[in-house]
Design a protein around this motif. Structure first.
Motif, PDB file in Angstrom:
ATOM      1  N   VAL A 186       0.844  -1.198   0.000  1.00 21.17           N
ATOM      2  CA  VAL A 186       0.000   0.000   0.000  1.00 21.17           C
ATOM      3  C   VAL A 186       0.879   1.248   0.000  1.00 21.17           C
ATOM      4  O   VAL A 186       0.612   2.208  -0.735  1.00 21.17           O
ATOM      5  N   PHE A 187       1.939   1.247   0.818  1.00 27.04           N
ATOM      6  CA  PHE A 187       2.861   2.386   0.825  1.00 27.04           C
ATOM      7  C   PHE A 187       3.472   2.608  -0.553  1.00 27.04           C
ATOM      8  O   PHE A 187       3.584   3.742  -1.019  1.00 27.04           O
ATOM      9  N   ALA A 242       9.313   5.143  -0.589  1.00 30.93           N
ATOM     10  CA  ALA A 242      10.708   5.596  -0.731  1.00 30.93           C
ATOM     11  C   ALA A 242      11.149   6.405   0.489  1.00 30.93           C
ATOM     12  O   ALA A 242      12.247   6.194   1.011  1.00 30.93           O
ATOM     13  N   GLY A 243      10.305   7.292   0.969  1.00 29.04           N
ATOM     14  CA  GLY A 243      10.638   8.084   2.150  1.00 29.04           C
ATOM     15  C   GLY A 243      10.785   7.229   3.392  1.00 29.04           C
ATOM     16  O   GLY A 243      11.693   7.444   4.203  1.00 29.04           O
ATOM     17  N   LYS A 244       9.906   6.253   3.551  1.00 35.35           N
ATOM     18  CA  LYS A 244       9.980   5.360   4.707  1.00 35.35           C
ATOM     19  C   LYS A 244      11.232   4.484   4.637  1.00 35.35           C
ATOM     20  O   LYS A 244      11.872   4.234   5.655  1.00 35.35           O
ATOM     21  N   LEU A 245      11.587   4.033   3.429  1.00 30.71           N
ATOM     22  CA  LEU A 245      12.782   3.222   3.249  1.00 30.71           C
ATOM     23  C   LEU A 245      14.024   4.025   3.629  1.00 30.71           C
ATOM     24  O   LEU A 245      14.893   3.539   4.364  1.00 30.71           O
ATOM     25  N   LYS A 246      14.114   5.263   3.170  1.00 29.12           N
ATOM     26  CA  LYS A 246      15.265   6.115   3.501  1.00 29.12           C
ATOM     27  C   LYS A 246      15.324   6.397   4.994  1.00 29.12           C
ATOM     28  O   LYS A 246      16.393   6.415   5.593  1.00 29.12           O
ATOM     29  N   PHE A 247      14.157   6.608   5.624  1.00 28.98           N
ATOM     30  CA  PHE A 247      14.111   6.859   7.059  1.00 28.98           C
ATOM     31  C   PHE A 247      14.603   5.639   7.843  1.00 28.98           C
ATOM     32  O   PHE A 247      15.448   5.761   8.727  1.00 28.98           O
ATOM     33  N   LEU A 248      14.075   4.453   7.506  1.00 32.74           N
ATOM     34  CA  LEU A 248      14.461   3.238   8.225  1.00 32.74           C
ATOM     35  C   LEU A 248      15.935   2.906   8.032  1.00 32.74           C
ATOM     36  O   LEU A 248      16.614   2.500   8.985  1.00 32.74           O
ATOM     37  N   LEU A 249      16.439   3.070   6.831  1.00 31.61           N
ATOM     38  CA  LEU A 249      17.859   2.814   6.604  1.00 31.61           C
ATOM     39  C   LEU A 249      18.715   3.833   7.341  1.00 31.61           C
ATOM     40  O   LEU A 249      19.767   3.503   7.874  1.00 31.61           O
ATOM     41  N   GLY A 250      18.257   5.082   7.393  1.00 33.86           N
ATOM     42  CA  GLY A 250      18.987   6.117   8.122  1.00 33.86           C
ATOM     43  C   GLY A 250      19.076   5.820   9.612  1.00 33.86           C
ATOM     44  O   GLY A 250      20.090   6.122  10.257  1.00 33.86           O
ATOM     45  N   LEU A 251      18.023   5.223  10.182  1.00 33.40           N
ATOM     46  CA  LEU A 251      18.064   4.845  11.590  1.00 33.40           C
ATOM     47  C   LEU A 251      19.161   3.825  11.875  1.00 33.40           C
ATOM     48  O   LEU A 251      19.665   3.742  12.988  1.00 33.40           O
ATOM     49  N   HIS A 252      19.515   3.050  10.864  1.00 31.93           N
ATOM     50  CA  HIS A 252      20.558   2.034  10.999  1.00 31.93           C
ATOM     51  C   HIS A 252      21.907   2.522  10.456  1.00 31.93           C
ATOM     52  O   HIS A 252      22.812   1.724  10.231  1.00 31.93           O
ATOM     53  N   PHE A 253      22.000   3.841  10.236  1.00 32.88           N
ATOM     54  CA  PHE A 253      23.228   4.462   9.742  1.00 32.88           C
ATOM     55  C   PHE A 253      23.633   3.911   8.382  1.00 32.88           C
ATOM     56  O   PHE A 253      24.819   3.724   8.102  1.00 32.88           O
TER      57      PHE A 253
END
Length: 88
Positions: free
Chosen positions: A26-27, A34-45
């Motif tokens: 759905v996302f 794409a924004g959620k993917l970048k956010f989640l990956l950013g949380l993991h550096f």
């Protein structure tokens, strides 16, 4: 220790994993992934050059079905192992 029913455990986990992937589909369809993917990956550096492809109903359905089946199989195998280990 309590024994786990492999079929019921598999169904519960399979449905849960399928729902998680339904939300992801759905996302993607709404252009929010794409924004959620970048956010989640950013949380993991992490800065991995992944991006989402255009949404496809067929691809989304295959994702949900295969994820559900995989979740069912993994949970059923886990239950079988759990019951063998817990019996000792």
């Amino acid at each position: 220790m309590n024994k786990l029913n492999p079929h019921r455990t598999g169904l519960a986990v399979g449905v849960f994993v399928g729902l998680v992937h339904l939300v992801w589909a759905v996302f993607v369809s709404l252009g929010l992934a794409a924004g959620k993917l970048k956010f989640l990956l950013g949380l993991h550096f992490l800065n991995v050059p992944f991006d989402t492809l255009s949404f496809s109903w067929g691809g989304g359905l295959v994702l949900i079905v295969l994820s559900s089946i995989g979740g069912y199989i993994m949970a059923a195998v886990f239950s079988f192992i759990w019951n063998k280990v817990a019996a000792r």
